[in-house]
Design a protein around this motif. Structure first.
Motif, PDB file in Angstrom:
ATOM      1  N   ASP A  58      -3.141  53.961   1.520  1.00 45.29           N
ATOM      2  CA  ASP A  58      -3.034  52.818   1.021  1.00 45.29           C
ATOM      3  C   ASP A  58      -3.618  51.568   1.016  1.00 45.29           C
ATOM      4  O   ASP A  58      -3.036  50.647   0.552  1.00 45.29           O
ATOM      5  N   MET A  59      -4.647  51.322   2.055  1.00 48.51           N
ATOM      6  CA  MET A  59      -5.081  50.608   2.051  1.00 48.51           C
ATOM      7  C   MET A  59      -5.920  49.657   1.309  1.00 48.51           C
ATOM      8  O   MET A  59      -6.127  49.932   0.591  1.00 48.51           O
ATOM      9  N   ASP A  60      -5.333  48.129   1.118  1.00 49.75           N
ATOM     10  CA  ASP A  60      -5.864  47.854  -0.196  1.00 49.75           C
ATOM     11  C   ASP A  60      -6.676  45.926   0.814  1.00 49.75           C
ATOM     12  O   ASP A  60      -5.636  45.520   1.513  1.00 49.75           O
ATOM     13  N   MET A  61      -7.813  45.684   0.476  1.00 45.02           N
ATOM     14  CA  MET A  61      -7.879  44.625   1.951  1.00 45.02           C
ATOM     15  C   MET A  61      -7.376  43.536   1.462  1.00 45.02           C
ATOM     16  O   MET A  61      -6.503  42.465   2.100  1.00 45.02           O
ATOM     17  N   GLU A  62      -6.526  43.240  -0.240  1.00 47.70           N
ATOM     18  CA  GLU A  62      -5.620  41.768  -0.336  1.00 47.70           C
ATOM     19  C   GLU A  62      -4.283  41.790   0.525  1.00 47.70           C
ATOM     20  O   GLU A  62      -4.032  41.356   0.905  1.00 47.70           O
ATOM     21  N   VAL A  63      -3.553  43.210   0.346  1.00 50.66           N
ATOM     22  CA  VAL A  63      -2.635  43.375   0.558  1.00 50.66           C
ATOM     23  C   VAL A  63      -2.601  43.270   1.913  1.00 50.66           C
ATOM     24  O   VAL A  63      -1.636  42.846   2.182  1.00 50.66           O
ATOM     25  N   SER A  64      -3.235  43.174   2.379  1.00 50.78           N
ATOM     26  CA  SER A  64      -3.648  43.700   4.310  1.00 50.78           C
ATOM     27  C   SER A  64      -3.609  42.018   4.599  1.00 50.78           C
ATOM     28  O   SER A  64      -3.219  41.872   5.884  1.00 50.78           O
ATOM     29  N   VAL A  65      -4.697  41.193   4.094  1.00 48.57           N
ATOM     30  CA  VAL A  65      -4.722  39.833   4.518  1.00 48.57           C
ATOM     31  C   VAL A  65      -3.462  39.021   4.540  1.00 48.57           C
ATOM     32  O   VAL A  65      -2.894  38.358   5.064  1.00 48.57           O
ATOM     33  N   GLU A  66      -2.213  39.261   2.954  1.00 45.08           N
ATOM     34  CA  GLU A  66      -0.592  38.851   3.199  1.00 45.08           C
ATOM     35  C   GLU A  66      -0.163  39.497   3.639  1.00 45.08           C
ATOM     36  O   GLU A  66       0.289  38.211   4.470  1.00 45.08           O
ATOM     37  N   LEU A  67      -0.525  40.761   4.109  1.00 44.23           N
ATOM     38  CA  LEU A  67       0.787  41.103   5.144  1.00 44.23           C
ATOM     39  C   LEU A  67       0.336  40.065   6.521  1.00 44.23           C
ATOM     40  O   LEU A  67       1.381  40.256   7.300  1.00 44.23           O
ATOM     41  N   ALA A  68      -1.408  40.347   7.185  1.00 46.35           N
ATOM     42  CA  ALA A  68      -1.358  39.686   8.198  1.00 46.35           C
ATOM     43  C   ALA A  68      -0.763  38.323   8.656  1.00 46.35           C
ATOM     44  O   ALA A  68      -0.367  38.107   9.383  1.00 46.35           O
ATOM     45  N   GLU A  69      -0.950  38.182   7.433  1.00 45.29           N
ATOM     46  CA  GLU A  69      -0.065  36.322   7.447  1.00 45.29           C
ATOM     47  C   GLU A  69       1.272  36.208   7.976  1.00 45.29           C
ATOM     48  O   GLU A  69       2.505  35.834   8.274  1.00 45.29           O
ATOM     49  N   LEU A  70       2.299  37.699   7.083  1.00 37.95           N
ATOM     50  CA  LEU A  70       3.377  37.674   6.878  1.00 37.95           C
ATOM     51  C   LEU A  70       3.862  37.988   8.646  1.00 37.95           C
ATOM     52  O   LEU A  70       5.092  37.576   8.247  1.00 37.95           O
ATOM     53  N   PHE A  71       3.232  38.502   7.937  1.00 38.60           N
ATOM     54  CA  PHE A  71       3.661  39.010  10.273  1.00 38.60           C
ATOM     55  C   PHE A  71       3.394  38.747  11.021  1.00 38.60           C
ATOM     56  O   PHE A  71       3.367  38.694  12.132  1.00 38.60           O
ATOM     57  N   GLY A  72       3.016  36.627  10.949  1.00 42.11           N
ATOM     58  CA  GLY A  72       2.992  35.677  11.530  1.00 42.11           C
ATOM     59  C   GLY A  72       1.311  36.208  12.675  1.00 42.11           C
ATOM     60  O   GLY A  72       1.218  35.384  13.897  1.00 42.11           O
ATOM     61  N   LEU A  73       0.394  37.237  11.720  1.00 43.61           N
ATOM     62  CA  LEU A  73      -0.506  36.619  12.556  1.00 43.61           C
ATOM     63  C   LEU A  73      -1.886  35.764  13.011  1.00 43.61           C
ATOM     64  O   LEU A  73      -1.851  35.204  12.271  1.00 43.61           O
ATOM     65  N   ALA A  74      -2.605  35.829  13.310  1.00 45.71           N
ATOM     66  CA  ALA A  74      -3.451  34.805  13.594  1.00 45.71           C
ATOM     67  C   ALA A  74      -5.126  35.093  12.737  1.00 45.71           C
ATOM     68  O   ALA A  74      -5.527  33.890  12.755  1.00 45.71           O
ATOM     69  N   GLY A  75      -4.868  35.812  12.652  1.00 45.30           N
ATOM     70  CA  GLY A  75      -5.803  36.541  11.967  1.00 45.30           C
ATOM     71  C   GLY A  75      -6.530  38.420  12.290  1.00 45.30           C
ATOM     72  O   GLY A  75      -5.457  38.985  12.814  1.00 45.30           O
TER      73      GLY A  75
END
Length: 483
Positions: free
Chosen positions: A259-276
């Protein structure tokens, strides 16, 4: 009777919806959060039971309510332990709720612990009342059972004045009197999104679990053993101070993606506390069609190139920033050649070299020694080829159904160190050996964290990565060893 540690995992208040009116609730990602919980339970925590404490949905009357419940049920079905679910005030009526979710028996015994669920009617102020017949069920809960007894309901039960929870029962005193008289071990609820600590009163304990849909997206694990009861919250977020970067995230261009989607991945990365994060799509998936060369060893000049590669770069462009980069997972063919055009090499901000198939891995039975020779010969060409990271070291052996020869660890470490290539720590269909990564750390080889996310819940899910480094005996500053 000695009671071995019994682990109870609990999630509450997912509020799954197309978008909650309260911005603090990220119910649009509830299915992703739940999948991440189930993944972590199956691979790390391994509880004896998973409890779902209501408000699975946000809008029970929505046209897609049943479909959303079915989505959550399909995720819960992947849990490798029994599941008990109770509806909340945001869920459909119990009879409708249990058309999708499995209705628990009046009494559920799992190992030494007895569970009873209560479907208490709502009262004004988001409170509840326990009906006479259920009060009687409470009194009979211990019949024929001397072990722990746990009561489950959406609205939390607390003795008056014991917590700051604003919700409760109109007949709470009668409920607590029964809890005390029959020494009921524990009462668990949801509903109060802030949650509470585990609190004790006489011989009973009480808990309200935090809302999974709100930052920091936590679930709870309760342990009952001979020493008593303890509760620990687990966050789906990574500790922000670690500055973790996911350097292996797939996109909607992966044929093997879910179910990959670049836009969702970018938002989830922020929600999940990643630096990048770094998007690193399979080069073969971008150059070739779904079938032609995936299992035949590829060819750097297969007809039809460059395929979808231009669309990939264009799709990633709007998300590029200081924290979001784009590169490639470069597939190497049976002759040790990269499936990569020079123009795309130059555009990539990160190159992750990968060996997915070799002639020996395609034959049955697998000749381990031949596979080892082919793998190391391919790596001897891959390492000096400008790759920044080696994807999932030795995974080809696991996928071939054979043990990895540990004699390969030392020469692999030497190659990585000589060519300044990072070793990727990757758990996607993989079981990396702590001993190999301990050797990498000792030799000064950098480690790259990669989720290899093919499904959105996997983005930045590094709980296993951190656990493995602990298993290696590493307790220093991660910045010293990570790429």
């Amino acid at each position: 009777m000695s009671l071995l540690a019994f682990k109870i995992a609990v999630v509450a208040d997912l509020h799954y919806s197309s978008g909650c009116p309260l911005p603090v609730r990220r119910g649009e990602y509830a299915h992703i959060f739940l999948a991440r919980v189930v993944h972590r339970l199956n691979h790390i925590i391994k509880p004896d039971v998973l409890l779902v404490m209501g408000d699975c949905l946000d809008v029970p009357q929505a046209a897609d309510a049943k479909e959303r419940l079915e989505t959550l049920k399909s995720i819960l079905d992947k849990a490798e332990c029994p599941v008990i679910a109770v509806p909340g005030n945001h869920d459909p009526e119990p009879d409708v709720f249990y058309e999708v979710m499995e209705r628990p028996a009046p009494v559920v015994d799992i190992g030494p612990v007895r569970f009873l669920t209560f479907l208490d009617p709502e009262e004004p102020g988001y409170n509840a009342v326990r009906l006479p017949q259920d009060l009687q069920r409470m009194r009979k809960a211990r019949e024929g059972h001397s072990g722990p007894v746990v009561f489950l309901q959406h609205v939390p039960v607390f003795p008056s004045g014991l917590t700051k929870c604003p919700y409760g029962y109109t007949n709470i005193d009668e409920i607590i009197e029964i809890m005390d008289e029959y020494a009921i071990t524990l009462s668990i609820g949801g509903h109060y999104h802030r949650g509470t600590e585990l609190v004790h009163h006489n011989r009973s304990s009480y808990l309200a679990v935090k809302a999974l849909c709100e930052d920091p997206f936590e679930f709870c694990v309760i342990t009952i053993d001979d020493d008593g009861i303890s509760a620990m919250n687990h966050s789906l977020k990574m500790p922000a101070h670690l500055g973790l970067i996911d350097r292996h995230v797939h996109s909607e261009y992966a044929y093997c993606g879910e179910d990959m989607d670049m836009e969702v991945s970018v938002e989830l990365a922020e929600l999940f506390g990643l630096a990048g994060l770094v998007f690193t799509e399979h080069s073969s998936h971008l150059y070739y069609g779904r079938d032609p060369a995936w299992r035949q060893g590829f060819s750097p000049t297969y007809p039809g190139m460059p395929g979808r590669m231009p669309q990939y770069w264009q799709s990633a462009k709007p998300f590029l920033s200081d924290s979001v980069q784009v590169g490639l997972e470069v597939d190497y063919d049976f002759h040790g050649r990269p499936v990569l055009l020079e123009e795309d090499r130059k555009r990539s901000q990160l190159l992750v070299g990968a060996v997915h198939f070799l002639p020996a891995s395609m034959r049955r039975p697998v000749d381990v020694e031949r596979l080892a020779d082919e793998y190391m010969a391919t790596l001897a060409k891959l390492m000096p080829d400008g790759m920044h990271v080696l994807a999932h070291p030795f995974r080809i052996f696991r996928r071939s159904g054979v043990e990895t020869p540990d004699r390969l660890y030392e020469p692999m470490v030497r190659l990585l160190k000589e060519h300044k290539v990072a070793a990727e720590l990757n758990f996607h269909t993989n079981s990396p050996d702590p001993e190999f990564f301990r050797m990498c750390i000792d030799a000064g080889v950098k480690i790259s964290f990669g989720s290899d996310a093919h499904a959105q819940y996997e983005v930045g899910e590094f709980a296993q990565h951190l656990q493995l480094l602990s298993d290696c005996g590493f307790d220093g500053d991660l910045k010293e060893i990570l790429l």
